[in-house]
Design a protein around this motif. Sequence first.
Motif, PDB file in Angstrom:
ATOM      1  N   LEU A  95      32.512  50.979  51.031  1.00  0.00           N
ATOM      2  CA  LEU A  95      33.165  51.576  50.099  1.00  0.00           C
ATOM      3  C   LEU A  95      34.575  51.201  50.140  1.00  0.00           C
ATOM      4  N   PRO A  96      35.347  51.117  51.271  1.00  0.00           N
ATOM      5  CA  PRO A  96      36.883  51.050  51.205  1.00  0.00           C
ATOM      6  C   PRO A  96      37.025  49.551  50.696  1.00  0.00           C
ATOM      7  N   ASP A  97      36.475  48.467  51.045  1.00  0.00           N
ATOM      8  CA  ASP A  97      36.459  47.088  50.604  1.00  0.00           C
ATOM      9  C   ASP A  97      36.004  46.954  49.083  1.00  0.00           C
ATOM     10  N   LEU A  98      35.165  47.954  48.614  1.00  0.00           N
ATOM     11  CA  LEU A  98      34.546  47.580  47.312  1.00  0.00           C
ATOM     12  C   LEU A  98      35.827  48.287  46.207  1.00  0.00           C
ATOM     13  N   LEU A  99      36.242  49.216  46.899  1.00  0.00           N
ATOM     14  CA  LEU A  99      37.408  50.042  46.199  1.00  0.00           C
ATOM     15  C   LEU A  99      38.571  49.237  46.055  1.00  0.00           C
ATOM     16  N   LYS A 100      39.018  48.173  47.164  1.00  0.00           N
ATOM     17  CA  LYS A 100      40.024  47.451  46.774  1.00  0.00           C
ATOM     18  C   LYS A 100      39.740  46.070  46.057  1.00  0.00           C
ATOM     19  N   ALA A 101      38.432  45.802  46.070  1.00  0.00           N
ATOM     20  CA  ALA A 101      38.096  44.588  45.168  1.00  0.00           C
ATOM     21  C   ALA A 101      37.823  45.165  43.893  1.00  0.00           C
ATOM     22  N   VAL A 102      37.715  46.251  43.408  1.00  0.00           N
ATOM     23  CA  VAL A 102      37.659  46.552  41.964  1.00  0.00           C
ATOM     24  C   VAL A 102      39.098  46.502  41.373  1.00  0.00           C
ATOM     25  N   ARG A 103      39.974  46.856  42.212  1.00  0.00           N
ATOM     26  CA  ARG A 103      41.328  47.030  41.815  1.00  0.00           C
ATOM     27  C   ARG A 103      41.919  45.644  41.390  1.00  0.00           C
ATOM     28  N   LYS A 104      41.198  44.753  42.068  1.00  0.00           N
ATOM     29  CA  LYS A 104      41.918  43.168  41.635  1.00  0.00           C
ATOM     30  C   LYS A 104      41.639  42.903  40.338  1.00  0.00           C
ATOM     31  N   PRO A 105      42.731  42.029  39.743  1.00  0.00           N
ATOM     32  CA  PRO A 105      42.661  41.568  38.426  1.00  0.00           C
ATOM     33  C   PRO A 105      41.301  40.584  38.394  1.00  0.00           C
ATOM     34  N   GLY A 106      40.592  40.672  37.092  1.00  0.00           N
ATOM     35  CA  GLY A 106      39.241  39.948  37.020  1.00  0.00           C
ATOM     36  C   GLY A 106      38.248  40.339  37.763  1.00  0.00           C
ATOM     37  N   SER A 107      38.163  41.447  38.457  1.00  0.00           N
ATOM     38  CA  SER A 107      37.448  41.909  39.542  1.00  0.00           C
ATOM     39  C   SER A 107      35.814  42.028  38.851  1.00  0.00           C
ATOM     40  N   ALA A 108      35.570  42.251  37.658  1.00  0.00           N
ATOM     41  CA  ALA A 108      34.448  42.384  37.035  1.00  0.00           C
ATOM     42  C   ALA A 108      33.321  41.118  37.314  1.00  0.00           C
ATOM     43  N   GLY A 109      32.331  41.200  37.474  1.00  0.00           N
ATOM     44  CA  GLY A 109      31.317  40.180  37.873  1.00  0.00           C
ATOM     45  C   GLY A 109      31.518  38.773  37.227  1.00  0.00           C
ATOM     46  N   ASN A 110      32.059  39.018  35.773  1.00  0.00           N
ATOM     47  CA  ASN A 110      32.203  37.915  35.010  1.00  0.00           C
ATOM     48  C   ASN A 110      33.826  37.544  34.662  1.00  0.00           C
ATOM     49  N   GLY A 111      34.600  38.121  35.651  1.00  0.00           N
ATOM     50  CA  GLY A 111      36.035  37.952  35.546  1.00  0.00           C
ATOM     51  C   GLY A 111      36.724  38.561  34.285  1.00  0.00           C
ATOM     52  N   SER A 112      36.130  39.398  33.325  1.00  0.00           N
ATOM     53  CA  SER A 112      36.585  39.567  32.440  1.00  0.00           C
ATOM     54  C   SER A 112      37.566  40.712  32.187  1.00  0.00           C
TER      55      SER A 112
END
Length: 199
Positions: A95-112
């Motif tokens: 979960l810690p890495d998942l939360l950091k990852a979703v914060r990044k720009p373009g984090s959605a699986g399609n980069g949208s």
Amino acid sequence: MVENWIRTDEVEDVAGSIRHVIRAAQFAAEDPLAWKWVVIALDSALQGACVCHLTTTAAPIGAVTKRNASEWWTYLGGLRSNPNARQPKTELMGLPDLLKAVRKPGSAGNGSNSAGIAISDSELNWLLRFHKEIRNQFAHFGPAGWSIEVSGIPKIARLVARIIRDILEAGWAFRHQDCAAREEMQQSLHAVEMIKWPT
């Protein structure tokens, strides 16, 4: 004996975890141990929503560790030349890495989603403490007595509901749900925000 099966997936698991937060909260006043299930369901819903948001069309890539993503790319790339290749085990990010990852720009699986999911540094730290110090203690209960202050959990529940709503509105994570299922998830998230918690 008749076998009994249920069918589910990562999206349904998120929806079920959100509903379980609501159900468990109803019992917290009369049974203080129901707080455990509130905590575990909140954590499960948040983690699952992050996984749904990050996963690309080459599932499970996007929500797995870097090493595991490399294994999956090698496997997927080699299927044409070796149809008997052995599928790697899925190793999701914690979960810690998942939360950091979703914060990044373009984090959605399609980069949208160009802005990423809004989670401030203080919110991130709060969620990481919640996961490490409360959820993990409940999920991996050792032979010890302990006291836990639950007065902050309603605020965490509202934060989790807001993050999941933002993930839902980003459009990628729950794209395969029909309108009725997305509306039901919106209503469940609103219900989490409106829970009358025991005082």
